[in-house]
Design an enzyme around this catalytic site. Structure first.
Site, short mmCIF file in Angstrom:
data_model
loop_
_atom_site.label_atom_id
_atom_site.label_comp_id
_atom_site.label_asym_id
_atom_site.label_seq_id
_atom_site.Cartn_x
_atom_site.Cartn_y
_atom_site.Cartn_z
CG LEU A 136 -1.95 -1.07 1.40
CD1 LEU A 136 -2.70 -0.90 2.72
CD2 LEU A 136 -2.93 -1.06 0.24
CG ASP A 137 0.67 4.27 -3.07
OD1 ASP A 137 1.54 3.45 -3.44
OD2 ASP A 137 -0.11 4.84 -3.84
CD GLN A 138 5.22 7.92 3.64
OE1 GLN A 138 5.87 8.07 2.62
NE2 GLN A 138 5.52 8.54 4.76
#
Length: 304
Positions: A136-138
């Site tokens: 997952l993106d930050q």
């Protein structure tokens, strides 16, 4: 030391099969994993004894596959908040906070999900290698699955490749989407002028995103998105291409002065579903909308 073995009792219909065929066809073990187990002292046993994988099995035989314990030696244990949604001997599934990076990278050695998970395992006296089965993106919050051994990781990765994993997200986007649902199929690739940015381009890689409107507001929409493919930034790129970029998206969104104040991209991984690597039963895990997205919805609805 070994993890708890994976056990298979040979049914009558498998009698006469080669052991390696049973391990491959019934337990779905890859050739790479089988080769690894064969090199381990107690990796594969038949009725408690080591044997060649070319032996033929009989009904009632007990097959056990054992993987050696592993440890994420390069990850510093760190006592950080960790919201656990599901856990068993094969998997750990957490609700990732927005702002946390999944795995340590150059310049970000602490404060990651990996640091928190390794600390959690150490406190319980457990040793596993940190193996997220997806990323997952930050700035994206929500469901994140972590495999506790190579077999679990392989099983879910194969489902990812076969597009049988259900990945559903909630996003708040700019504008009011007219259609109740739809499918976005624009191919995605790097922007030749900005390699870290992705764009929809005819020469890109196939990408499929299904969307469904969950709620409409005066100038925004809460939308549910289901991924068939897993291209980098896929949801963000597809929604921008549709003309409805995510609120708070610094890379693909509107300028700050044209957007409600929100410190991150308004994207949440709300549901993940796949066949459990051991039981083969469907497992679906959900994460509720985080407080910051709930507050954003109040803001765009005109509420206090």
């Amino acid at each position: 030391m070994y993890y708890k073995p994976i056990i298979y009792i040979v049914p009558p219909e498998d009698e006469g099969m080669l052991l390696k065929t049973v391990l491959h066809n019934r337990l779905g073990m890859s050739r790479k994993l089988l080769s690894r187990l064969k090199l381990t002292e107690k990796g594969i046993t038949l009725n408690g004894e080591r044997c060649y994988t070319t032996v033929k099995v009989k009904a009632g035989d007990r097959i056990e596959a054992r993987m050696e314990e592993e440890e994420s030696e390069d990850i510093l244990p760190q006592d950080l908040p960790l919201s656990i949604l599901y856990e068993d001997e094969q998997l750990l599934i957490v609700n990732k906070e927005a702002g946390m990076i999944v795995h340590p990278t150059h310049g970000h050695y602490v404060g990651t999900v990996a640091n928190a998970v390794v600390h959690y395992w150490r406190e319980r006296g457990e040793t596993f290698r940190f193996r997220p089965v997806h990323r997952l993106d930050q700035e994206t919050s929500g469901v994140l699955a972590i495999a506790k051994n190579p077999y679990a990781h392989q099983q879910i990765s194969e489902q990812m490749s076969a597009h049988t994993v259900t990945k559903e997200y909630a996003a708040v986007v700019h504008g009011v989407i007219a259609a109740d649902s739809g499918t976005l199929t624009g191919p995605i690739d790097r922007d030749p002028e900005q390699p870290h940015v992705r764009i929809v381009t005819p020469d890109g890689y196939p990408a499929v995103t299904h969307y469904e409107v969950m709620a409409r507001y005066p100038a925004h929409t809460l939308v549910k998105l289901r991924l068939e493919t897993g291209r980098t930034h896929q949801i963000r790129v597809h929604m921008k291409h549709l003309g409805h970029p995510l609120v708070g998206d610094k890379m693909y969104g509107l300028p700050p002065e044209e957007s409600p104040p929100f410190p991150r991209q308004a994207l949440h991984a709300m549901r993940l579903g796949f066949d459990h690597p051991l039981t083969k039963q469907r497992l679906t895990v959900e994460a509720p909308l985080p407080a910051d997205l709930e507050e954003l919805l109040k803001l765009v609805s005109g509420g206090e």
